[in-house]
Write an enzyme that holds these catalytic residues in place. Structure first.
Site, PDB file in Angstrom:
ATOM      1  N   LYS A 107       0.704  -1.180  -0.005  1.00  0.00           N
ATOM      2  CA  LYS A 107       0.007   0.091  -0.104  1.00  0.00           C
ATOM      3  C   LYS A 107       0.957   1.053  -0.154  1.00  0.00           C
ATOM      4  O   LYS A 107       2.080   1.125   0.522  1.00  0.00           O
ATOM      5  CB  LYS A 107      -0.810   0.025   1.122  1.00  0.00           C
ATOM      6  CG  LYS A 107      -2.069   0.917   1.183  1.00  0.00           C
ATOM      7  CD  LYS A 107      -3.358   0.196   0.335  1.00  0.00           C
ATOM      8  CE  LYS A 107      -4.776   0.760   0.492  1.00  0.00           C
ATOM      9  NZ  LYS A 107      -5.673   0.110  -0.408  1.00  0.00           N
ATOM     10  N   GLY A 139     -20.417   6.873   4.397  1.00  0.00           N
ATOM     11  CA  GLY A 139     -19.453   6.900   3.406  1.00  0.00           C
ATOM     12  C   GLY A 139     -20.069   6.878   2.047  1.00  0.00           C
ATOM     13  O   GLY A 139     -20.334   5.681   1.856  1.00  0.00           O
ATOM     14  N   VAL A 140     -20.339   7.936   1.119  1.00  0.00           N
ATOM     15  CA  VAL A 140     -20.950   7.742  -0.085  1.00  0.00           C
ATOM     16  C   VAL A 140     -19.975   8.204  -1.100  1.00  0.00           C
ATOM     17  O   VAL A 140     -20.497   9.252  -1.911  1.00  0.00           O
ATOM     18  CB  VAL A 140     -22.431   8.291  -0.086  1.00  0.00           C
ATOM     19  CG1 VAL A 140     -23.223   7.286   0.421  1.00  0.00           C
ATOM     20  CG2 VAL A 140     -22.274   9.887   0.289  1.00  0.00           C
ATOM     21  N   GLY A 141     -18.869   7.995  -0.972  1.00  0.00           N
ATOM     22  CA  GLY A 141     -17.552   8.460  -1.946  1.00  0.00           C
ATOM     23  C   GLY A 141     -17.735   7.610  -3.248  1.00  0.00           C
ATOM     24  O   GLY A 141     -18.927   6.917  -3.648  1.00  0.00           O
ATOM     25  N   VAL A 149     -16.868   4.248  -3.823  1.00  0.00           N
ATOM     26  CA  VAL A 149     -17.598   3.017  -3.797  1.00  0.00           C
ATOM     27  C   VAL A 149     -19.078   2.922  -3.067  1.00  0.00           C
ATOM     28  O   VAL A 149     -20.214   2.447  -3.486  1.00  0.00           O
ATOM     29  CB  VAL A 149     -16.719   1.838  -2.852  1.00  0.00           C
ATOM     30  CG1 VAL A 149     -17.574   0.540  -2.479  1.00  0.00           C
ATOM     31  CG2 VAL A 149     -15.428   1.675  -3.585  1.00  0.00           C
TER      32      VAL A 149
END
Length: 365
Positions: A82, A182-184, A186
């Site tokens: 990463k 979280g609605v980024g 993905v």
């Protein structure tokens, strides 16, 4: 003598940890290579405005190990790594910065391939591609796999359907409430899929524009970021940053299952034990969110063979991953053991087998 990097529990026998700085562009990046036993390390690049370098290091170590486990459970011929770039992705991005990042990757000689992640995009990766071959998730060319987010969301959606069958004895999400954090990239795709399958959504995010766009499409109820832990829901779907399952949030959750896209959802492993004790089904994050890296793996395959991106290969791997997820849930019941421990054991056995085989080949050479 004070504690060193090697004393940190998150170090977890990493093969290498590399720091890069480019004064001209402001690049400050850390690349962690956890394992190359199964092949070159592959994992996303996160750009985040970390408060300290120590916080960035801790994050990249946890994420890197998670990628080793994710790639192993998805049965990909790739190791885990990463990278993080320290900075505000809204104000500090530049084409020059990502080209500097690409040059840094060249110094690792193919031990690590980077893709997009939180705070970065396929466009950023394309900029790095101008100076390095060690990036994946491109949007142009026959081998290109493009944005992995829709495939990640597809895997998480299918996992939610598995949970619905096991816990609620139904084949869709009708009548179930999902608290989606979280609605980024993905989370927005996942919200649409869950909505079409009949779920009622309660959503939160720090980005108001994203919230309003998703709510307009799905009829979701919007709550403040901290309030998501207190809503009455059937499933909690964390799709933002990690460690949201912790001692502060555990008692506030009123759900029967946790199934989301975020990496490193458990602040510590014992949180997984406690979820199991309380009868909350935990879908191991690196299992259910493996669709994106499967998509990227097809690009790696195409590059190595000179072929093209193969959607049918991706579908086959994703279907097999869902079978593995069901196996983990079944073994958890039969062995009376938390799901994260079952998943870890599968991943560790596959990594060890590959490492042993690699050692034998080197010995015979």
């Amino acid at each position: 003598m004070g504690k060193t990097l090697f004393d940190s529990p998150s170090f977890a026998n990493h093969e290498g940890v590399h720091a890069f700085h480019d004064e001209k562009t402001g690049l400050k990046a850390i690349v962690a290579v956890h394992s190359t036993a199964r092949g070159p390390a592959v994992g996303g690049t996160r750009m985040w405005n970390y408060a300290t370098a120590a916080e960035a290091l801790e994050d990249v170590l946890r994420l890197s190990k998670g990628m080793s486990y994710k790639n192993a459970v998805a049965d990909l011929e790739m190791g885990g790594g990463k990278s993080v770039i320290i900075g505000d992705s809204r104000t500090q991005k530049s084409p020059e910065l990502f080209r500097a990042f690409g040059r840094a990757l060249n110094g690792l000689g193919g031990h690590y391939y980077a893709a997009e992640d939180v705070g970065t995009s396929v466009e950023d990766i394309a900029e790095a591609r101008k100076v390095t071959e060690y990036v994946l998730g491109l949007k142009d060319g026959p081998e290109a796999s493009g944005d992995p987010s829709p495939v990640t969301a597809e895997g998480v959606f299918r996992s939610n359907l598995v949970v619905a069958r096991r816990l609620f004895n139904q084949n869709d999400m009708t009548g179930l409430t999902v608290a989606l954090q979280g609605v980024g990239h993905v989370g927005a795709y996942l919200a649409e899929m869950l909505h079409k399958a009949g779920a009622k959504l309660i959503i939160t995010d720090v980005n108001q524009a994203n919230l309003e766009a998703v709510a307009a499409k799905t009829g979701a109820e919007i709550v403040a970021p901290d309030a998501i832990y207190d809503v009455a829901a059937d499933i909690y779907a964390p799709c933002a940053l990690g460690a949201t399952l912790n001692l502060q949030t555990l008692d506030r959750l009123k759900v029967k299952a946790v199934c989301g896209a975020a990496n490193n959802q458990l602040a510590t492993a014992d949180i997984g034990d406690e979820l199991f004790r309380r009868g909350v089904l935990y879908a191991p994050d690196y299992v259910v969110n493996g669709g994106g890296i499967i998509n990227v793996a097809s690009e790696m395959n195409a590059r190595q063979s000179g072929g093209a991106y193969d959607a049918s290969w991706v579908e086959g791997k994703l279907s097999r991953l869902m079978e593995t997820f069901e196996e983990i849930l079944e073994r958890s019941v039969v062995e009376n053991k938390p799901t994260h421990l079952i998943a870890d054991a599968i991943a560790e056995a596959r990594i060890k087998a590959a490492a042993d085989q690699k050692a034998e080949l080197l010995k015979a050479a």
